[in-house]
Every structure is written in structure tokens, then in C-alpha cells.
Design an enzyme around this catalytic site. Structure first.
Site, PDB file in Angstrom:
ATOM      1  N   ALA A  68       0.849  -1.189   0.000  1.00 31.10           N
ATOM      2  CA  ALA A  68       0.000   0.000   0.000  1.00 31.10           C
ATOM      3  C   ALA A  68       0.884   1.238   0.000  1.00 31.10           C
ATOM      4  CB  ALA A  68      -0.909   0.004   1.220  1.00 31.10           C
ATOM      5  N   ASP A  69       0.299   2.331  -0.414  1.00 26.81           N
ATOM      6  CA  ASP A  69       0.978   3.618  -0.338  1.00 26.81           C
ATOM      7  C   ASP A  69      -0.068   4.686  -0.047  1.00 26.81           C
ATOM      8  OD1 ASP A  69       3.765   4.842  -0.842  1.00 26.81           O
ATOM      9  OD2 ASP A  69       2.355   6.239  -1.763  1.00 26.81           O
ATOM     10  N   THR A  70       0.307   5.661   0.760  1.00 26.24           N
ATOM     11  CA  THR A  70      -0.613   6.725   1.156  1.00 26.24           C
ATOM     12  C   THR A  70       0.052   8.078   1.011  1.00 26.24           C
ATOM     13  OG1 THR A  70      -1.715   5.268   2.749  1.00 26.24           O
ATOM     14  CG2 THR A  70      -2.013   7.617   3.081  1.00 26.24           C
ATOM     15  N   GLY A 105      -3.468   3.752  -2.018  1.00 26.94           N
ATOM     16  CA  GLY A 105      -3.544   2.743  -3.072  1.00 26.94           C
ATOM     17  C   GLY A 105      -3.097   1.425  -2.482  1.00 26.94           C
TER      18      GLY A 105
END
Length: 120
Positions: A68-70, A105
Site C-alpha cells: 500500500a501507499d498513502t 492505493g
């Protein structure tokens, strides 16, 4: 089934533990470059996919890999991970009292198969 978490995020580990999902942690070593030309939702989707693909390449075939990436977006300004305490303070100061959007994401891939699920 054990999954591989392609992240060093304490919060992501906490969520998996809370859900009682067995996992091993193998953070990705990709450089998280935040290009201004990207829309925030596209940026997080792309970074999550890169992390997943990188880690899946070193996992046993069939192993599920989760990444994930934020980022936080305020208008056209994208805030990534702060480099240090001072930068974190500046980020919070800039966001204080202002409307902003948190974009995350996620990507899950089955190693060795190319099967992938993405969402941002």
C-alpha cells in the site's frame, strides 16, 4: 495462509494483527518519488504496484503479497512521508485548519503468477 506485507508501516502491521492475518514483513526498497505530474490517486496506485511487484519477485510462487501507499493532497500539493520530525511538524502546520484528502492505493499479487488486484 501467510501473506507477505511489502511495507514497514507499523499501522499496516497493526491492522493485519488486529484481523489475525498471519504475515511476514518484507518492506520494498523502491524509491518513493512523488512526481508533481501525477494525480494523487494515480501516484499511490503506481507506488503500491511497484512495491508489490518488487517484493513478489523474491517470494515463493503462489504467496500473496500485499502493499500500500498513502499520500495526503491539499489542492495540487502532495505530502508524502515526512523525512524527519521537523518536516512532519511543517506538514501538520500546513494542513491545520485546511481541507485535504488522504489517498491510499493498495495492491495484492500472487507471486509468480502475475495475478493482481489494485485499488486506489
Amino acid at each position: 495462509m501467510i501473506i507477505t506485507l511489502a511495507s514497514a508501516s507499523p499501522r499496516r502491521r497493526e491492522i493485519l494483527e488486529m484481523l489475525e492475518i498471519p504475515y511476514v514483513c518484507q518492506p520494498s526498497d523502491i524509491e518513493e518519488v512523488h512526481l508533481d505530474a501525477w494525480l494523487p490517486q494515480d501516484l499511490v496506485a503506481n507506488l503500491a504496484r511497484q512495491k508489490c511487484e518488487t517484493v513478489a519477485g523474491s517470494c515463493p510462487e503462489g504467496r500473496l503479497v500485499l502493499s500500500a501507499d498513502t499520500v495526503v493532497a491539499q489542492g495540487s500539493l502532495i505530502y508524502g512521508k515526512p523525512e524527519n520530525r521537523q518536516e512532519a511538524f511543517e506538514f501538520l502546520k500546513g494542513l491545520s485548519g485546511c481541507t485535504h484528502i488522504v489517498h491510499t492505493g493498495i495492491c495484492m499479487m500472487k507471486a509468480g503468477t502475475g495475478e493482481m488486484f489494485e485499488k486506489s
